[in-house]
Scaffold this motif. Structure first.
Motif, mmCIF file in Angstrom:
data_model
loop_
_atom_site.group_PDB
_atom_site.id
_atom_site.type_symbol
_atom_site.label_atom_id
_atom_site.label_comp_id
_atom_site.label_asym_id
_atom_site.label_seq_id
_atom_site.Cartn_x
_atom_site.Cartn_y
_atom_site.Cartn_z
ATOM 1 N N PRO A 1 24.378 15.109 -9.234
ATOM 2 C CA PRO A 1 23.226 14.604 -8.467
ATOM 3 C C PRO A 1 22.252 13.734 -9.247
ATOM 4 C CG PRO A 1 23.601 16.935 -8.012
ATOM 5 C CD PRO A 1 24.487 16.578 -9.158
ATOM 6 N N SER A 2 22.262 13.797 -10.558
ATOM 7 C CA SER A 2 21.264 13.046 -11.327
ATOM 8 C C SER A 2 21.722 11.646 -11.704
ATOM 9 C CB SER A 2 20.902 13.815 -12.604
ATOM 10 O OG SER A 2 22.033 13.944 -13.454
ATOM 11 N N MET A 3 22.971 11.275 -11.374
ATOM 12 C CA MET A 3 23.442 9.944 -11.747
ATOM 13 C C MET A 3 24.642 9.556 -10.894
ATOM 14 S SD MET A 3 24.850 11.056 -15.498
ATOM 15 C CE MET A 3 25.938 12.486 -15.691
ATOM 16 N N PHE A 4 24.752 8.248 -10.652
ATOM 17 C CA PHE A 4 25.828 7.699 -9.837
ATOM 18 C C PHE A 4 26.436 6.509 -10.563
ATOM 19 C CE2 PHE A 4 22.833 9.756 -7.065
ATOM 20 C CZ PHE A 4 23.601 10.407 -6.124
ATOM 21 N N SER A 5 27.693 6.214 -10.243
ATOM 22 C CA SER A 5 28.333 5.032 -10.807
ATOM 23 C C SER A 5 27.766 3.783 -10.132
ATOM 24 C CB SER A 5 29.846 5.085 -10.601
ATOM 25 O OG SER A 5 30.442 3.870 -11.011
ATOM 26 N N PRO A 6 27.159 2.856 -10.887
ATOM 27 C CA PRO A 6 26.593 1.645 -10.269
ATOM 28 C C PRO A 6 27.635 0.807 -9.547
ATOM 29 C CG PRO A 6 25.743 1.957 -12.495
ATOM 30 C CD PRO A 6 26.865 2.938 -12.327
ATOM 31 N N ASN A 7 28.894 0.869 -9.978
ATOM 32 C CA ASN A 7 29.927 0.086 -9.298
ATOM 33 C C ASN A 7 30.124 0.543 -7.861
ATOM 34 O OD1 ASN A 7 30.626 0.131 -12.364
ATOM 35 N ND2 ASN A 7 31.751 -1.628 -11.564
ATOM 36 N N HIS B 1 18.535 3.479 -8.126
ATOM 37 C CA HIS B 1 18.424 2.191 -8.809
ATOM 38 C C HIS B 1 19.756 1.451 -8.691
ATOM 39 C CE1 HIS B 1 17.792 -0.802 -11.948
ATOM 40 N NE2 HIS B 1 16.517 -0.466 -11.970
ATOM 41 N N PRO B 2 19.761 0.230 -8.159
ATOM 42 C CA PRO B 2 21.040 -0.452 -7.904
ATOM 43 C C PRO B 2 21.804 -0.833 -9.155
ATOM 44 C CG PRO B 2 19.183 -1.927 -7.501
ATOM 45 C CD PRO B 2 18.598 -0.563 -7.738
ATOM 46 N N ARG B 3 21.121 -1.026 -10.280
ATOM 47 C CA ARG B 3 21.813 -1.448 -11.501
ATOM 48 C C ARG B 3 22.184 -0.266 -12.388
ATOM 49 N NH1 ARG B 3 22.510 -6.133 -13.998
ATOM 50 N NH2 ARG B 3 21.022 -7.217 -12.659
ATOM 51 N N PHE B 4 21.289 0.703 -12.532
ATOM 52 C CA PHE B 4 21.518 1.806 -13.468
ATOM 53 C C PHE B 4 22.097 3.048 -12.805
ATOM 54 C CE2 PHE B 4 17.745 -0.409 -15.436
ATOM 55 C CZ PHE B 4 18.509 -1.105 -16.351
ATOM 56 N N GLY B 5 21.951 3.195 -11.479
ATOM 57 C CA GLY B 5 22.609 4.271 -10.776
ATOM 58 C C GLY B 5 21.929 5.623 -10.840
ATOM 59 N N PHE B 6 20.691 5.704 -11.266
ATOM 60 C CA PHE B 6 20.013 7.002 -11.261
ATOM 61 C C PHE B 6 18.925 7.007 -10.178
ATOM 62 C CE2 PHE B 6 17.757 4.408 -14.402
ATOM 63 C CZ PHE B 6 16.458 4.509 -13.963
ATOM 64 N N PRO B 7 18.691 8.176 -9.572
ATOM 65 C CA PRO B 7 17.666 8.257 -8.519
ATOM 66 C C PRO B 7 16.263 8.081 -9.109
ATOM 67 C CG PRO B 7 19.206 10.105 -8.391
ATOM 68 C CD PRO B 7 19.430 9.435 -9.711
ATOM 69 N N ILE B 8 15.528 7.126 -8.591
ATOM 70 C CA ILE B 8 14.142 6.925 -8.997
ATOM 71 C C ILE B 8 13.217 7.780 -8.150
ATOM 72 C CG2 ILE B 8 12.295 5.226 -9.238
ATOM 73 C CD1 ILE B 8 14.386 3.109 -9.656
ATOM 74 N N SER B 9 13.582 7.903 -6.895
ATOM 75 C CA SER B 9 12.794 8.701 -5.972
ATOM 76 C C SER B 9 13.758 9.371 -5.002
ATOM 77 C CB SER B 9 11.783 7.826 -5.224
ATOM 78 O OG SER B 9 11.022 8.585 -4.319
ATOM 79 N N GLY B 10 13.224 10.201 -4.133
ATOM 80 C CA GLY B 10 14.059 10.877 -3.154
ATOM 81 C C GLY B 10 13.745 12.357 -3.089
ATOM 82 N N ALA B 11 14.531 13.064 -2.301
ATOM 83 C CA ALA B 11 14.335 14.496 -2.127
ATOM 84 C C ALA B 11 15.639 15.134 -1.699
ATOM 85 C CB ALA B 11 13.241 14.763 -1.090
ATOM 86 N N SER B 12 16.060 16.128 -2.468
ATOM 87 C CA SER B 12 17.215 16.934 -2.103
ATOM 88 C C SER B 12 16.692 18.213 -1.453
ATOM 89 C CB SER B 12 18.059 17.263 -3.342
ATOM 90 O OG SER B 12 19.135 18.118 -3.008
ATOM 91 N N ARG B 13 16.977 18.417 -0.176
ATOM 92 C CA ARG B 13 16.362 19.496 0.606
ATOM 93 C C ARG B 13 17.437 20.408 1.198
ATOM 94 N NH1 ARG B 13 12.789 14.733 3.326
ATOM 95 N NH2 ARG B 13 11.003 14.775 1.894
ATOM 96 N N VAL B 14 17.311 21.686 0.907
ATOM 97 C CA VAL B 14 18.265 22.687 1.392
ATOM 98 C C VAL B 14 17.499 23.944 1.779
ATOM 99 C CG1 VAL B 14 20.247 24.131 0.820
ATOM 100 C CG2 VAL B 14 20.140 21.786 -0.038
ATOM 101 N N GLN B 15 17.913 24.525 2.876
ATOM 102 C CA GLN B 15 17.324 25.783 3.329
ATOM 103 C C GLN B 15 18.336 26.912 3.158
ATOM 104 O OE1 GLN B 15 14.844 25.890 6.937
ATOM 105 N NE2 GLN B 15 16.239 27.450 7.748
ATOM 106 N N ILE B 16 17.862 28.057 2.644
ATOM 107 C CA ILE B 16 18.702 29.232 2.458
ATOM 108 C C ILE B 16 18.417 30.219 3.600
ATOM 109 C CG2 ILE B 16 19.343 31.105 0.911
ATOM 110 C CD1 ILE B 16 20.028 28.293 -0.089
ATOM 111 N N ASN B 17 19.488 30.568 4.303
ATOM 112 C CA ASN B 17 19.389 31.516 5.412
ATOM 113 C C ASN B 17 20.339 32.693 5.164
ATOM 114 O OD1 ASN B 17 17.837 29.498 7.118
ATOM 115 N ND2 ASN B 17 19.810 28.439 6.969
ATOM 116 N N ILE B 18 20.035 33.798 5.784
ATOM 117 C CA ILE B 18 20.900 34.963 5.698
ATOM 118 C C ILE B 18 21.225 35.444 7.103
ATOM 119 C CG2 ILE B 18 19.033 36.665 5.567
ATOM 120 C CD1 ILE B 18 20.786 38.122 3.443
ATOM 121 N N MET B 19 22.471 35.851 7.283
ATOM 122 C CA MET B 19 22.905 36.313 8.605
ATOM 123 C C MET B 19 22.803 37.843 8.691
ATOM 124 S SD MET B 19 26.588 35.895 10.511
ATOM 125 C CE MET B 19 27.277 37.300 9.616
#
Length: 663
Positions: A405-411, A527-545
């Motif tokens: 999640p912290s880096m992506f391939s720019p290609n 970032h389109p050239r370097f491939g790392f997230p400059i901003s954003g939000a990873s959001r997940v909710q934990i539920n139990i059944m």
């Protein structure tokens, strides 16, 4: 009269001479004159109508002292007279131009530089040097003089050569910059996680100024007792938070492998930021009793003897279905009696929703370093030592080849295609779809990616999710995913916060669930050239059944079986960038872009300019050469009209030049 008669007899005698006798007599006379003068001389041949003169030697000194005079032509009735001094003067004055023309045009048979089969002093078989041939091709060499090139000629040739070299280099650069990824790949070579590289060192132990923020939202159930007692129609649920923590991540147990991968475990530490938080860590909240609800499912699957014993012990603890805990206890752990049971806690004594995140992770991850192929950069190749998962049904859903999640391939970002992220909290990879290009922090352009709305849909609505339901006990409505196997058989069902994009049936009994795309959907500004997230939000909710086994039947009588109880949701965002960091990011981004644009359009401009100069230069030189050839041709035609005198300069040679006898 006597003299005229004698001349007539002489002419008649000359007419009766054989051609061989006349040639012999001319050669003897010419040789004698050459021996007397001991210097260069000029043979003048005058072809007249009906008669022919003998060649007369003339020294240069004598020729220069004479006056120019037009030589009379003999008619058919006159007797040909020997050439006079004035005639020789005319021949001498024309010697220079005629000699040049004979050298240029190859006067003589076959154009070999001979006249009447005799050499004019320059052999037609002489080889030109390579430099002379090059100069001649560009029109820079005086062919008529056959001289060595001057410094001006060489300078002109060097200038054209330099322009041609610059043209070739600029055209090569143009194709490289416009039609290849050489520039981008060269820049991306600095991103690969090569062992002992600066990039790898910064990734293994990043500067705290690049830390992320973890924002925790806890769901508080203030009226749950009233609902269970039948005094409330719906369960009130309040989103309490966020509690904001600075998350610092380093890599532990690192191993660089020979197959261009690196294996590691995340080691995370957290610092509470009260100034950014909405509630305090010591605030008491009424929340579901996760160990008790989780134990119900475990006990149900135990052998009958162990099941009865464990059930008796848990009932003896008198644990409520919902209990009061501080925010810190709920997140980071507290001692729990149920967890202490060997059959359930497996040696643990504490429980907390985020307790496993604090410290070194139990999960090991292996990613590609990008050294062999930049397109594989940051792709996960193993999870806990395995090339794929075993939680789901089929190979497709068990694949882990998403990006860290912290880096992506720019290609992969250049084509704006869908990218995949492997999320450990979900135990699966999640797609991110390109949405649009946006500008953040006023000056920085990024690519915005979002999770699709149907990522957690039921297989009836999204057939791609069929494999996430086949290998599970329950396949619930759209909006949640069964991650029971991922969490050690605990009934954990992740979703988006507030069941965003989920079926409303999931939260029909709750009052306070308010899905909002801007607040609850996951996105990343990359970032389109370097491939790392400059901003954003990873959001997940934990539920139990809630599984209404005999262990819980008495306390949750009003709750339906398989009710999903939301526990909390977390949001991982980028930290606060200082002005210095933003300036550095801006300079690095637009500096590289400016260099790329300068190289692209600079090579194009230089190529067009040099090509134009080369074309103009060659056109100019060809024009000058054509003018020179035209002038030479005009001079030759003019001399031919002025008289039939042809001069050949010879050094120490006797050159008989007979003319054909008149008819």
């Amino acid at each position: 009269m006597a003299e005229r008669r004698a001349a007539a007899e002489t002419a008649a005698w000359a007419g009766t001479e054989s051609k061989a006798d006349r040639r012999t007599r001319k050669e003897n006379k010419t040789a004698a004159d050459s021996e007397r003068s001991g210097a260069d001389f000029v043979v003048v041949i005058t072809c007249l109508e009906g008669s022919k003169h003998e060649p007369q030697p003339q020294s240069h000194s004598q020729t220069h002292n004479t006056h120019r005079h037009r030589m009379p032509r003999a008619t058919s009735h006159d007797v040909a007279l020997p050439p006079t001094q004035d005639d020789l003067t005319v021949a001498q004055s024309r010697s220079k131009s005629n000699t040049l023309n004979s050298q240029r045009n190859g006067v003589g048979a076959g154009g070999t530089g001979t006249f009447g089969g005799y050499s004019n002093g320059k052999s037609g078989s002489d080889k030109l040097t390579k430099l002379q041939m090059i100069l001649e091709a560009f029109g820079l060499r005086n062919q008529s003089q056959n001289r060595e090139p001057t410094s001006k000629d060489i300078g002109t040739l060097i200038m054209l050569g330099v322009m041609f070299l610059v043209f070739v280099i600029s055209v090569t650069g143009f194709f490289v910059m416009w039609f290849t990824e050489y520039y981008n790949n060269t820049m991306l070579e600095n991103l690969v996680l090569a062992e002992n590289s600066d990039t790898a060192k910064n990734w293994l132990n990043p500067d705290p100024k690049f830390d992320t923020l973890l924002k925790a939202h806890i769901f508080h159930y203030p009226n749950i007792q009233d609902y269970l007692a039948g005094r409330a129609e719906k369960i009130q649920i309040r989103d309490m938070g966020p509690l904001v923590y600075q998350e610092h991540t380093v890599k532990d147990e690192v191993s660089f492998n020979k197959n261009f991968t690196v294996t590691f475990r995340d080691h995370k530490s957290y610092k509470f930021l009260p100034e950014k938080s909405s509630i305090r860590e010591d605030d008491v909240l009424l929340v579901p009793n996760v160990p008790l609800i989780s134990a119900a499912g475990h006990v149900k699957r135990m052998p009958i003897g162990t099941r009865l014993l464990s059930g008796m012990l848990i009932n003896g603890f008198n644990e409520p279905l919902f209990k009061n805990l501080t925010a810190a206890e709920y997140l980071w752990g507290y001692e729990d009696k149920i967890i202490k049971l060997k059959s359930l806690g497996k040696g643990k004594r504490r429980f907390g929703l985020l307790m496993s995140r604090n410290g070194t992770s139990v999960d090991s991850v292996q990613v590609n370093t990008g050294e062999d192929d930049i397109t594989k950069y940051s792709t996960i190749t193993q999870f806990n030592g395995m090339p794929q998962l075993d939680y789901w049904e089929g190979e497709k859903c068990n694949r882990i080849d998403g990006s860290e999640p912290s880096m992506f391939s720019p290609n992969l970002l250049q084509t704006r295609d869908t990218v995949h992220v492997f999320l450990q909290v979900l135990c699966r990879k999640v797609p991110l779809h390109f949405e649009k290009e946006v500008t953040i922090y006023d000056d920085i352009d990024v690519l915005r990616y979002r999770t699709p709305m149907d990522v957690f849909d039921h297989p009836s609505e999204n057939p791609a999710n069929q494999c996430y339901c086949t290998n599970t006990e329950r396949c619930l409505p759209s909006g949640v995913i069964n991650a029971t196997k991922c969490y050690g058989d605990s009934p954990i069902f992740p979703s988006f916060p507030h069941f965003f994009s989920g079926d409303p049936v999931l939260y029909k009994i709750f009052d306070g669930i308010k899905p909002d795309a801007e607040l609850h959907q996951t996105y990343a500004d990359i970032h389109p050239r370097f491939g790392f997230p400059i901003s954003g939000a990873s959001r997940v909710q934990i539920n139990i059944m809630l599984d209404k086994t005999p262990l819980l039947r008495n306390q949750g009588a009003r709750l339906e079986n398989a009710t999903i109880l939301p526990l909390m949701w977390i949001e991982i965002t980028s930290g606060d960038f200082s002005d210095e960091m933003l300036h550095m990011l801006y300079v690095s981004t637009f500096g590289l872009d400016a260099i790329q644009l300068a190289l692209k359009y600079g090579t194009l401009l230089i190529a067009v300019t040099t090509f134009s100069l080369i074309v103009a230069g060659v056109y100019y030189l060809n024009s000058k050469r054509e003018e020179g050839l035209q002038e030479s041709k005009s001079s030759a035609e003019l001399e031919a009209l002025n008289g039939g005198v042809v001069m050949v300069q010879v050094q120490h040679f006797n050159l008989p030049a007979p003319c054909a006898p008149s008819a």
